[in-house]
Design an enzyme around this catalytic site. Structure first.
Site, PDB file in Angstrom:
ATOM      1  N   GLY A  80       3.787 -32.068  19.199  1.00  0.00           N
ATOM      2  CA  GLY A  80       4.384 -32.796  18.087  1.00  0.00           C
ATOM      3  C   GLY A  80       5.033 -31.886  17.066  1.00  0.00           C
TER       4      GLY A  80
ATOM      5  N   ARG B 151      -1.984 -20.803  15.198  1.00  0.00           N
ATOM      6  CA  ARG B 151      -3.258 -20.145  14.904  1.00  0.00           C
ATOM      7  C   ARG B 151      -3.044 -18.636  15.009  1.00  0.00           C
ATOM      8  NH1 ARG B 151      -4.719 -24.204  12.945  1.00  0.00           N
ATOM      9  NH2 ARG B 151      -6.538 -25.497  13.456  1.00  0.00           N
TER      10      ARG B 151
ATOM     11  N   GLU C 115      -8.389 -14.859   9.569  1.00  0.00           N
ATOM     12  CA  GLU C 115      -8.356 -15.667   8.349  1.00  0.00           C
ATOM     13  C   GLU C 115      -9.739 -15.829   7.725  1.00  0.00           C
ATOM     14  OE1 GLU C 115      -5.194 -18.630   9.645  1.00  0.00           O
ATOM     15  OE2 GLU C 115      -6.487 -19.828   8.362  1.00  0.00           O
TER      16      GLU C 115
ATOM     17  N   HIS D 232      -2.026 -20.436   5.034  1.00  0.00           N
ATOM     18  CA  HIS D 232      -2.332 -21.604   5.889  1.00  0.00           C
ATOM     19  C   HIS D 232      -2.090 -22.927   5.129  1.00  0.00           C
ATOM     20  CE1 HIS D 232      -4.908 -22.870   9.598  1.00  0.00           C
ATOM     21  NE2 HIS D 232      -4.005 -23.781   9.309  1.00  0.00           N
TER      22      HIS D 232
END
Ligand code: NAG
Ligand code: NAG
Ligand code: NAG
Length: 330
Positions: free
Chosen positions: A164, A245, A274, A292
Site C-alpha cells: 500500500g 524499517r 532506533e 520515525h
C-alpha cells in the site's frame, strides 16, 4: 460473571473516547510502564489472567520488548487477539502466536498516504540535499558551499516493496514525471499498480535506479536486504529513501557508501537501532533524518487507533479480526 479484559500495551492519544466505549462489553486495563521482567512476572503470577485482547503499540516495545516466542508463551491462556497499531508488525511473531491460537492484526492501508508523503519529502530533500542548505542558512552562511541538486522528472525511481505504501508513493512519483520500476516478491495486481510501474528483478532495480525507496516489511528475509554488495551494484549518485524499517538497510554499509560518494544522499525515517542513530549519519549533512514520523499526523494517528479498535471489536463479535496479518492467512 467476570468480564473479559482488554489490555492496553502503550498509549492511546486520539481515540480515547472510542476506547472507553469498549467498556460496554469488557473491562479496560492499562499496562503500567514496566520492564520485560516485570511484565513476564506479572503474567506468571496471574495478574493478566482474563485478558482476551491486547492493544499493542510500537512504542511499548521500549519497555516490554519484542512479542517473540518467549513472551507469547508467557501470556495468559485467555489471550485470543493481539491488535497492533501500525502496518509493520515485525515486533510480533505471528507464527508463535498461531501456535498459541492467538490472532494478530495490523493496520494496513490507513498508513499509506501519510507514509508515502514522508517518502516524497525525503526524496525531494535528498535530491536537493536541503538539509545542508538549511543548516548553512541557520549558521548565517545563507547558501554556503552547497552544490546544485537534481530534478526528479525523467529520473528512474525503484520501489522495493509494492504494498500500500509503495503504491501510494508510486502515484506521487508519477505526478513528478519519474520513470517508475519496482521489485516485490511477486508482480502486483493492476489495482496495486495505479502508476503502471514496471516490475523488475532486484538486480535490475539496484543497477538502474537513480532513487531507491524502501517500503517492504521487515522480516527474516528482508533484514539486511541492502548491504555492501547491493550498494556496489547501484549507480553512482543514487539517492536512498527508507520509510519502512531501519534494519532492512545495513546502516554501516550506507555510511560507507555515502563516504565513498556512491550515494549522493539519503532520506531516512527509520534506523537500524532506533531510537539510536548511527553517529556518522547524525554528523552527515548530506542526509535528511526524521524520527520515525511516517504516520505522525493528527488524522492518521486517529485512523490508526480506530482501526485497532475495530479489530478488537470484530474479535469479540465475530471471533475473527478484520485485518489479520498475512502469515496467519496462508
Ligand atoms: C489516500 O489518498 C487517496 C487519494 O490520493 C484517497 O482516495 C484515499 O481515501 C486516502 N486514504 C486514506 C486512508 O485517507
Ligand atoms: C518477508 O516479507 C516479504 C515481503 O512481504 C515476503 O515475500 C517474505 O515471504 C517474508 N519472509 C518471511 C521469512 O516471512
Ligand atoms: C557531502 O557531499 C559533498 C559534496 O558532494 C562531499 O564533498 C562531502 O564529502 C559529503 N559529506 C559527507 C560527510 O559525506
Amino acid at each position: 460473571m467476570t468480564r473479559p479484559i482488554i489490555l492496553l500495551c502503550g498509549d492511546i492519544t486520539h481515540a480515547q473516547k472510542e476506547w472507553e466505549e469498549l467498556s460496554s462489553f469488557a473491562e479496560l486495563r492499562e499496562v503500567p510502564i514496566e520492564t520485560r521482567e516485570e511484565f513476564l512476572d506479572d503474567c506468571k503470577t496471574g495478574k493478566y489472567d482474563g485478558v482476551v485482547a491486547i492493544f499493542h503499540t510500537y512504542m511499548s516495545a521500549r519497555y516490554v520488548g519484542l512479542y517473540n516466542k518467549e513472551l507469547i508463551q508467557a501470556l495468559p491462556e485467555s489471550v485470543k487477539f493481539i491488535c497492533h497499531n501500525g502496518a509493520g508488525y515485525d515486533q510480533i511473531d505471528p507464527v508463535a502466536c498461531m501456535e498459541r491460537g492467538i490472532q494478530v492484526s495490523n493496520t494496513p492501508e490507513v498508513v499509506n498516504n501519510a507514509t508515502a508523503n514522508v517518502a516524497m519529502m525525503l526524496m525531494l530533500a535528498g535530491l536537493r540535499r536541503s538539509t545542508m542548505a538549511e543548516k548553512n542558512l541557520r549558521n548565517e552562511k545563507f547558501r554556503g558551499d552547497i552544490v546544485p541538486g537534481y530534478d526528479p522528472e525523467g529520473l528512474t525511481v525503484g520501489i522495493i516493496g509494492m504494498g500500500g505504501i509503495g503504491s501510494a508513493f508510486s502515484v506521487r512519483a508519477k505526478a513528478f514525471e519519474m520513470n517508475i520500476i519496482y521489485h516485490n516478491n511477486n508482480p502486483v495486481s493492476d489495482e496495486r499498480n495505479p502508476a503502471d510501474a514496471k516490475y523488475v528483478s532486484m538486480d535490475e532495480l539496484l543497477e538502474t535506479s537513480d532513487v531507491i525507496s524502501i517500503s517492504c516489511p521487515l522480516n527474516a528475509s528482508t533484514r539486511g536486504l541492502i548491504g555492501k554488495s547491493q550498494f556496489d551494484k547501484m549507480k553512482d549518485n543514487v539517492v536512498i529513501i527508507n520509510t519502512a524499517r531501519g534494519p532492512i538497510i545495513d546502516e554501516q554499509a550506507l555510511v560507507d557508501a555515502l563516504a565513498s560518494g556512491k550515494v549522493f544522499s539519503a532520506g531516512l525515517d527509520v534506523f537500524e537501532k532506533e531510537p539510536t542513530v548511527h553517529p556518522e549519519l547524525l554528523k552527515n549533512d548530506n542526509v535528511t533524518l526524521f524520527p520515525h514520523i511516517g504516520t505522525f499526523t493528527e488524522q492518521t494517528l486517529y485512523k490508526l487507533e480506530l482501526k485497532v479498535l475495530a479489530n478488537i471489536k470484530s474479535g469479540f463479535e465475530t471471533g475473527s479480526l478484520i485485518t489479520q496479518v498475512a502469515e496467519q492467512r496462508k
